[in-house]
Scaffold this motif. Sequence first.
Motif, PDB file in Angstrom:
ATOM      1  N   ARG A   1      -0.081   4.930   1.417  1.00  0.00           N
ATOM      2  CA  ARG A   1       0.868   6.026   1.616  1.00  0.00           C
ATOM      3  C   ARG A   1       1.436   6.467   0.260  1.00  0.00           C
ATOM      4  O   ARG A   1       1.417   5.700  -0.709  1.00  0.00           O
ATOM      5  N   VAL A   2       1.940   7.692   0.210  1.00  0.00           N
ATOM      6  CA  VAL A   2       2.527   8.248  -1.015  1.00  0.00           C
ATOM      7  C   VAL A   2       3.992   8.564  -0.745  1.00  0.00           C
ATOM      8  O   VAL A   2       4.327   9.230   0.243  1.00  0.00           O
ATOM      9  N   ILE A   3       4.873   8.078  -1.623  1.00  0.00           N
ATOM     10  CA  ILE A   3       6.313   8.288  -1.485  1.00  0.00           C
ATOM     11  C   ILE A   3       6.858   8.936  -2.759  1.00  0.00           C
ATOM     12  O   ILE A   3       6.531   8.517  -3.874  1.00  0.00           O
ATOM     13  N   THR A   4       7.681   9.953  -2.582  1.00  0.00           N
ATOM     14  CA  THR A   4       8.333  10.608  -3.718  1.00  0.00           C
ATOM     15  C   THR A   4       9.554   9.797  -4.147  1.00  0.00           C
ATOM     16  O   THR A   4      10.387   9.435  -3.312  1.00  0.00           O
ATOM     17  N   ASP A   5       9.625   9.530  -5.443  1.00  0.00           N
ATOM     18  CA  ASP A   5      10.695   8.694  -6.004  1.00  0.00           C
ATOM     19  C   ASP A   5      11.507   9.551  -6.976  1.00  0.00           C
ATOM     20  O   ASP A   5      10.993   9.987  -8.015  1.00  0.00           O
ATOM     21  N   GLN A   6      12.768   9.806  -6.640  1.00  0.00           N
ATOM     22  CA  GLN A   6      13.604  10.672  -7.472  1.00  0.00           C
ATOM     23  C   GLN A   6      13.773  10.138  -8.889  1.00  0.00           C
ATOM     24  O   GLN A   6      13.988  10.913  -9.829  1.00  0.00           O
TER      25      GLN A   6
ATOM     26  N   PRO B   1       0.811  -1.230   0.000  1.00  0.00           N
ATOM     27  CA  PRO B   1       0.000   0.000   0.000  1.00  0.00           C
ATOM     28  C   PRO B   1       0.842   1.276   0.000  1.00  0.00           C
ATOM     29  O   PRO B   1       0.722   2.135   0.865  1.00  0.00           O
ATOM     30  N   VAL B   2       1.698   1.388  -1.008  1.00  0.00           N
ATOM     31  CA  VAL B   2       2.562   2.553  -1.172  1.00  0.00           C
ATOM     32  C   VAL B   2       2.536   2.967  -2.640  1.00  0.00           C
ATOM     33  O   VAL B   2       2.775   2.143  -3.526  1.00  0.00           O
ATOM     34  N   ILE B   3       2.237   4.230  -2.892  1.00  0.00           N
ATOM     35  CA  ILE B   3       2.254   4.768  -4.250  1.00  0.00           C
ATOM     36  C   ILE B   3       3.537   5.575  -4.444  1.00  0.00           C
ATOM     37  O   ILE B   3       3.872   6.428  -3.619  1.00  0.00           O
ATOM     38  N   HIS B   4       4.244   5.312  -5.531  1.00  0.00           N
ATOM     39  CA  HIS B   4       5.474   6.026  -5.854  1.00  0.00           C
ATOM     40  C   HIS B   4       5.162   7.090  -6.914  1.00  0.00           C
ATOM     41  O   HIS B   4       4.552   6.789  -7.942  1.00  0.00           O
ATOM     42  N   VAL B   5       5.583   8.321  -6.667  1.00  0.00           N
ATOM     43  CA  VAL B   5       5.314   9.428  -7.581  1.00  0.00           C
ATOM     44  C   VAL B   5       6.579  10.245  -7.780  1.00  0.00           C
ATOM     45  O   VAL B   5       7.552  10.118  -7.022  1.00  0.00           O
ATOM     46  N   GLY B   6       6.550  11.114  -8.803  1.00  0.00           N
ATOM     47  CA  GLY B   6       7.658  12.021  -9.066  1.00  0.00           C
ATOM     48  C   GLY B   6       7.356  13.424  -8.576  1.00  0.00           C
ATOM     49  O   GLY B   6       6.823  13.618  -7.484  1.00  0.00           O
ATOM     50  N   ASN B   7       7.659  14.407  -9.399  1.00  0.00           N
ATOM     51  CA  ASN B   7       7.465  15.810  -9.050  1.00  0.00           C
ATOM     52  C   ASN B   7       5.979  16.119  -8.846  1.00  0.00           C
ATOM     53  O   ASN B   7       5.156  15.870  -9.724  1.00  0.00           O
ATOM     54  N   LEU B   8       5.646  16.695  -7.700  1.00  0.00           N
ATOM     55  CA  LEU B   8       4.257  17.036  -7.399  1.00  0.00           C
ATOM     56  C   LEU B   8       4.014  18.538  -7.397  1.00  0.00           C
ATOM     57  O   LEU B   8       2.946  18.991  -6.985  1.00  0.00           O
TER      58      LEU B   8
END
Length: 343
Positions: A284-289, A216-223
């Motif tokens: 949860r939301v996590i920023t991924d470089q 249950p973790v979403i990986h995203v870039g620039n927000l």
Amino acid sequence: MTKKILITGITGQVGSQLADYILENTPYDVIGLMRWQEPMDNLYHLTDRINRKDRISLFYADLNDYSAIARMIREIQPEYISHLAAQSYPKTSFNIPIETLQTNIIGTANLLENIRQLKEVDGYDPVVHICSSSEVYGRAKPGIALSEETQFHGASPYSISKIGTDYLGQFYGEAYRIRTFVTRMGTHSGPRRSDVFFESTVAKQIALIEAEYQEPVIHVGNLSSTRTFQDARDAVRAYFLLLEASEQGKIPCGEYFNIAGEEAFKLPEVIEILLGMSTRRDIRVITDQERFRPIDADYQMFDNTKIRSTINWKPEIPARQMFADLLNHWREEISKGKIPLNR
């Protein structure tokens, strides 16, 4: 004789939805250009009609193969052409810049040059839609609505390739009186949206989590981006209305238009909307470089005045309905056992 429309890039989200619109709302026949190895996922609902040649057929060729494009134009001679095919992923273009430039600029030139030559030989005179992109404006100044006269700013190899595509559409219209028009579509989404784009990868990951294929973790870039959103099904309606207007002589050769939604969101708001539609409350939301671009088009707000003064069009599908349809699309795909890559 029934008129024909050629759709390059018919296997994509927008190309397949334009084909749906033409088949449902007009008497025209559809010919789709695709490379033989392309996935058919977005066309499976039409394969029975394609097999029976019931108003829709496919032509196998590559935009970078000049002779194949020449043969296609000579054989088909469609009254309408909607040129949507491209390497269309901005982030991917940083990894494959030469392929992006080759396909989008030279591929478009191959198509337009063949039309020009056939026009000189036998007067062939189709209406030609050249699909550019709102990415031509690149990194815009916050607070300024982008009009058609806003200065271009290449912010990726994809953006630069679409600037070239845009200028080619204008040039062939002005120089050779080919009935071209250029569209610069803003962020568009909905069912069939590729998972490499922000809102679609978020929806896909939610669907994977709900089906217990992902933690249950979403990986995203620039927000930090703010942009308008519109449903691609609204956009293809605008495409068709512009094709008709051009045929009727209401659009000068080489004219260009923004096509954009009128609902704006910061990207964290999009995540909140999609999470609010989920059956899970522990995501949860996590920023991924690794998902960041070297340069991002982080502010895209548009002025639709020009297109709305040319054709009777405005976005009709609410953005929240578009996001719901997108999430349900991924749920349906995953329920069929089509497990997408985590990217």
